[in-house]
Design a protein around this motif. Structure first.
Motif, mmCIF file in Angstrom:
data_model
loop_
_atom_site.group_PDB
_atom_site.id
_atom_site.type_symbol
_atom_site.label_atom_id
_atom_site.label_comp_id
_atom_site.label_asym_id
_atom_site.label_seq_id
_atom_site.Cartn_x
_atom_site.Cartn_y
_atom_site.Cartn_z
ATOM 1 N N PHE A 130 0.702 -1.438 0.126
ATOM 2 C CA PHE A 130 -0.072 -0.004 -0.124
ATOM 3 C C PHE A 130 0.980 1.300 0.025
ATOM 4 O O PHE A 130 0.360 2.357 -0.035
ATOM 5 N N GLN A 180 -11.930 -4.596 -2.653
ATOM 6 C CA GLN A 180 -11.257 -3.857 -3.713
ATOM 7 C C GLN A 180 -9.724 -4.272 -3.110
ATOM 8 O O GLN A 180 -9.249 -3.632 -2.289
ATOM 9 N N PRO A 210 -5.554 -4.395 -3.259
ATOM 10 C CA PRO A 210 -4.523 -3.520 -3.765
ATOM 11 C C PRO A 210 -3.828 -4.344 -4.898
ATOM 12 O O PRO A 210 -3.981 -5.506 -5.263
ATOM 13 N N THR A 229 -4.077 -1.159 7.035
ATOM 14 C CA THR A 229 -4.689 -0.800 5.871
ATOM 15 C C THR A 229 -5.526 -1.938 5.458
ATOM 16 O O THR A 229 -6.936 -1.818 4.879
ATOM 17 N N TYR A 239 -15.103 2.082 -0.291
ATOM 18 C CA TYR A 239 -13.833 1.471 -0.916
ATOM 19 C C TYR A 239 -13.433 2.947 -1.639
ATOM 20 O O TYR A 239 -12.072 3.285 -1.426
ATOM 21 N N TYR A 289 -11.953 5.088 0.748
ATOM 22 C CA TYR A 289 -10.723 4.738 1.307
ATOM 23 C C TYR A 289 -9.482 5.041 0.421
ATOM 24 O O TYR A 289 -8.504 5.380 0.953
ATOM 25 N N TYR A 290 -9.746 4.532 -0.735
ATOM 26 C CA TYR A 290 -8.547 4.588 -1.610
ATOM 27 C C TYR A 290 -8.167 5.996 -1.971
ATOM 28 O O TYR A 290 -7.122 6.423 -2.198
ATOM 29 N N ASN A 303 -4.660 7.952 -1.472
ATOM 30 C CA ASN A 303 -4.200 8.691 -2.690
ATOM 31 C C ASN A 303 -3.960 10.221 -2.027
ATOM 32 O O ASN A 303 -2.960 10.788 -2.523
ATOM 33 N N TYR A 340 -2.284 5.108 -10.592
ATOM 34 C CA TYR A 340 -3.507 4.980 -9.678
ATOM 35 C C TYR A 340 -4.670 4.918 -10.616
ATOM 36 O O TYR A 340 -5.758 4.231 -10.353
ATOM 37 N N LYS A 385 -7.867 2.432 -10.485
ATOM 38 C CA LYS A 385 -9.193 2.692 -10.239
ATOM 39 C C LYS A 385 -10.051 2.023 -11.721
ATOM 40 O O LYS A 385 -11.018 1.633 -11.447
ATOM 41 N N GLU A 431 -10.602 -1.321 -10.824
ATOM 42 C CA GLU A 431 -11.686 -1.559 -9.806
ATOM 43 C C GLU A 431 -13.235 -1.411 -10.632
ATOM 44 O O GLU A 431 -14.106 -1.963 -10.175
#
Lengths: 465, 482
Positions: free
Chosen positions: A129, B107, B109, B280, B345, B348-349, B353, B391, B395, B398
């Motif tokens: 992460f 979701q 990582p 996390t 989610y 959270y993500y 970020n 990222y 996304k 996801e």
């Protein structure tokens, strides 16, 4: 004469703003790097402890349920205290001096969940992460400071150790005294770098003092490598400044050597290692694992029946366990078996690459020092690989121990549970680490001896001949 | 005497000294080697990705009869395409995961960071054309130009030139043109080499806006090296001798290109620590369990969220009991739970970020001291290998997960009849589930994020130009005064 040279040098250093700036930077950077490493260690270790505690708490509840079922205090449902729910935490602790060399440790997995419902692919707890941007450059740890920054500071402090006298025209005056040029250079280098090295040594001692108990022997080895590497650079500077008449030439040659040793040689060694000994792709591993899981899923009745026909004595289950427990277990066992060749290939390729880099390390003192410091600190890639190998072995052991009860849908006893092997990480002893680093450190010392021998006035290659 | 004559003299000196040619050849040799390594890596990674995607699809299609929810737990993987320009600047590609497991309920990582298998040596430096331009090229610029004024002063030729009545401005313009010409001679073959490598030999995932990105790369490195050239001329003009210019510039080079980027990085994670992986993951599992209470939720009393969803279900189908509804409640709530947790989610993500953004903000402030930090950010951004592009991949993976899981849940909802637990989808169904086909995102998605870095670069170049001009005029005037 030497004491006069030392006093003169100390006086010059006191009056040099550049020297003060370099020493102040060394002081700030070395203590900052230790502090940064210590704070990383504290948070990383706390996280590992929290993980272990969470798994232990979970298993305590599981065990209490099992005890209650055994004693008849509780009615057992198919989901209670099943052997498939057994879990152990496997953690990769921070190395004895991990805070001095974070290295790859912030990047690699440190937690695994050893349980029959896990496979090799999923036993490693989710991680990754961290911000990839900040991982790219790595930490400003003490190992980086010693391997990369310290030689640069030594060069900055020493490149004009004699050329400045030449350009000022004071060289003849200096040599008119009884001091030889060789002695002047050696004394000045030792004074200037002694102060610089002393500052970094203080940070090293402070860093070792911040280590957990039992790290003293590792601290000694770390100090040894630090000393050998620093002396290597003093020897190299001694040779170069003696050979060159202009300070910009000294600076250019020394900075070029620094760039060669700390950037070019490691980059080329790394690229050569990757090209000659490519590791099997993680994606190939994933593909094999998924094929195996899918096959196991489709063949689960056949596999269960086969196992139970080989062990009819096991078919005496007190209560049917959920079907997914068998299915997952079988899929995981099959996955472990089918990915064993790729795991073995990975370990083999890595070992061959590591052996190759072990040879190539002698092309650069920076590689020698980095590998030695990482190994002593316990932050090297090999240690993580060893952790993963040990975790995989623990998973296989546990599966072997639990296979009969899971496939027969039996419940295990508290006594059997107490007999399970669990996981304990075994790391290298100081003696083993000494064995690994002795030849590289001897190489640094041998280089230093060579520089000193080359620098003797009688030698035809001597800059002082 | 005109500036053109001075520029011509600079070019003549450079030609005679053969230093420019030697350095050009050296740089091109290093660039060829690093580009070859980059091309090979990108081609290998893309081949692996394509093979893994193919294998994943084959396994998915080969499931046979299977309950769609069990299939959703097995699910599929999405693999990150490696863009063409990663050969030039791998940026953070090796440090972000390259596969995302599109599992039901959660979701995940991204996983499988390539840097995890490259060993300890990669922590020194990764040889890439971008690294050569960021770190080595400024050194070459310094070696070419450190004597621009200091050398002339030391040899007494600066005073001679000034005594002919040449204005300080003309000398400066001449030096500027000489420096620009040397820089162009050095950079043109390098950029030509990169363009040929990228357009002809690269086997990375095609980037539709490749020409724009490449033009941007040429532009930012041009500005970056121009800034270094001006800084070198300025320091040279202030230095009494070649020696002192060389030494000061080497110190600046080490500080700006080697030490400060690393220090900025460390300061960023010290000021805003990295997220703890264990915590996390625990947070994400809590989001997963929020709807159900606990998973598996057999025999567990309904949570308030489930009760509300059940009320909505009963109202929608105008029935008093879930058993009376035309579709199974258990299948309905599988999708309902997904839709409940999706925004959680997302939030959270997005929080993660933001945390990364704060780390990069700390790094950004240190660009005031080192333009190398800026050029690193811009270069990896233009190459499509930075965290923002990563990222974007996470996304889009996801979004695809949500499409796939919805498709599986709807199959269960509409085709399973009364007992979704025992229903198994026909083998033909797996082929109906869409493949992930998104490529690298366009640069325009992130333009705003790069503007501050670009502004810093321009400020650095302008500042360096003004500094060089001021120092050059000062040096010339001092010679005239003497």
């Amino acid at each position: 004469m030497t004491s006069a040279l030392v006093k003169l040098e100390l006086l010059r250093l006191r009056r040099s703003r550049a020297a003060w700036a370099i020493l102040a930077f060394a002081l700030f950077a070395s203590f900052y790097s230790v502090w940064s490493g210590v704070s990383w260690r504290a948070s990383h270790s706390a996280s590992l402890v929290a993980y272990e505690a969470a798994i232990e708490a979970k298993m305590d509840v599981w065990l209490e349920t099992l005890v209650a079922i055994e004693s008849g205090e509780r009615f057992a449902t198919p989901f209670d205290a099943r052997p498939s729910q057994v879990e152990f935490a496997a953690t990769h602790p921070v190395g004895p001096l991990g805070h001095l060399a974070v290295g790859s440790a912030e990047l690699l997995p440190a937690r695994a969940n050893i349980g029959p419902l896990k496979n090799q692919n999923l036993m490693v707890e989710r991680y990754g992460f961290e911000n990839p941007t900040t991982l790219t450059l790595g930490r400003f740890d003490l190992a980086f400071l010693i391997v990369v920054v310290l030689p640069l500071l030594m060069i900055a402090l020493s490149f004009d150790v004699i050329a400045a006298d030449r350009s000022r025209g004071t060289i003849n005056l200096l040599l008119a005294s009884r001091a030889s040029k060789q002695r002047v250079i050696a004394t000045r280098l030792l004074v200037r770098n002694g102060i610089l090295g002393g500052i970094v040594a203080l940070a090293v001692v402070f860093g070792i003092a911040m280590a957990p108990e039992g790290a003293a022997a590792f601290g000694l080895l770390w100090s040894l490598v630090f000393l050998a590497y620093s002396l290597f650079w003093i020897g190299l500077i001694y040779l170069v400044v003696g050979r060159t008449s202009r300070s910009e030439t000294s600076a250019a040659v020394l900075v070029s050597l620094w760039a060669l040793f700390t950037f070019a040689a490691p980059a080329l060694a790394n690229s050569a290692g990757e090209a000659l000994y490519p590791l099997p792709s993680n994606l190939d591993y994933l593909s094999d694992a998924r094929v195996a899981q899918n096959d196991a899923w489709k063949r689960r009745p056949e596999l269960t029946a086969k196992y139970l026909s080989d062990h009819p004595e096991l078919v005496a289950n007190e209560m049917e366990a959920p079907e997914f427990a068998h299915a997952y277990f079988l899929a995981n066992v099959m996955e472990i078996e089918s990915t064993a060749p790729i795991v073995a290939a990975f370990e083999d390729s890595h070992a061959r690459r590591s052996a190759f880099v072990d040879k190539l390390q002698f092309t650069s003192p920076a590689i020698v020092a980095q590998r030695a410091l990482f190994r002593i600190a316990g932050s090297d890639f090999d240690r993580t690989l060893s952790f993963l190998t040990q975790a995989r072995a623990a998973l296989t052991n546990l599966n072997d121990e639990l296979r009969p009860v899971i496939l027969a849908s039996n419940r295990m006893s508290t006594e059997d549970f107490a007999g399970l092997s669990g996981f304990e990480f075994k790391s290298n002893s100081p003696a083993a680490v000494l064995g690994q680093i002795s030849i590289p450190v001897a190489f640094l010392v041998a280089c230093l001896c060579l520089f000193v021998a080359l620098g003797r006035p009688g030698n035809r290659y001597s800059p002082f001949a | 005497m005109k500036a053109g004559v001075i520029a011509a003299k600079e070019a003549l000196v450079a030609r005679r000294g053969k230093r420019l040619w030697a350095l050009s050849l050296g740089v091109i040799a290093v660039m060829v080697a690093s580009m070859a390594i980059g091309l090979n890596r990108t081609a290998t990674f893309e081949t692996e990705r394509a093979a893994a995607a193919e294998s994943d699809k084959a396994v998915w299609l080969d499931q046979g009869f299977r309950n769609p929810h069990k299939a959703a737990h097995f699910s599929r993987y999405v693999f990150k395409p490696i863009p063409t320009l990663a050969s030039f600047d791998p940026g953070a590609i090796d440090f972000g995961g390259i596969a995302v497991w599109m599992e039901a309920h959660i979701q995940n990582p991204s996983r499988f960071r390539r840097a995890e298998s490259t060993g300890d040596l990669s922590r020194f430096v990764g040889l890439s054309p971008a690294w050569v331009l960021q770190v080595i090229m400024p050194l070459i610029v310094i070696l070419l130009l450190f004597g621009a004024y200091a050398g002339e002063r030391e040899d007494g030729t600066l005073r001679q030139v000034m005594s002919y009545g040449v204005s300080p401005g003309a000398v400066f313009k001449g030096k500027l043109r000489g420096a620009s010409s040397a820089l162009l001679k050095l950079l043109l073959p390098v950029f030509a080499l990169i363009a040929i490598a990228v357009f002809v030999f690269d086997r990375g995932y095609p980037q539709e806006d490749l020409p724009v990105r490449l033009a941007g790369i040429v532009g930012i490195y041009g500005i970056y090296l121009f800034a270094f050239a001006m800084l070198t001329i300025g320091v040279s003009a202030l230095s009494p001798s070649r020696r002192s210019a060389a030494v000061s510039l080497l110190a600046i080079w080490c500080l700006v290109t080697v030490l400060l980027p690393r220090f900025a990085n460390d300061a960023a994670v010290t000021a805003t620590p990295q997220p703890d992986s264990y915590q996390t993951w625990k947070d994400l599992e809590e989001i997963k369990a929020e709807y159900w209470g606990v998973i598996p939720a057999f025999g567990i009393p309904l949570t308030d969220i489930r009760k509300r969803e059940m009320a909505r279900f009963l109202e929608k189908f105008q029935v008093a009991n879930v058993e009376d509804a035309p579709v199974p409640w258990s299948a309905w709530e599988l999708q309902a739970s997904e839709e409940y947790s999706d925004p959680l989610y997302d939030a959270y993500y997005a929080g993660l970020n933001d945390l990364y953004g704060r780390q990069e903000d700390t790094r950004f402030w240190l660009t005031a001291l080192s333009p190398t930090i800026s050029v690193m950010a811009l270069s990896s951004g233009l190459s499509g290998s930075d965290r923002l592009h990563h990222y974007d991949f996470v996304k889009s993976a996801e979004e695809h997960r949500r499409v796939v899981i919805r498709q599986l849940n709807e199959d269960l909802l509409y085709n399973s009849g009364a007992d979704p637990m025992v229903y198994e989808s026909p083998t033909s169904f797996w082929g109906e589930v869409a493949d992930y086909e998104a490529g690298p995102p366009p640069l325009t998605n992130f333009t705003g994020s790069y503007l501050p870095y670009l502004l810093v670069m321009v400020l650095w170049a302008s500042g360096a130009f003004l500094f060089a001009r001021w120092a050059a005029f000062r040096a010339a005037n001092m010679e005239t005064a003497v």
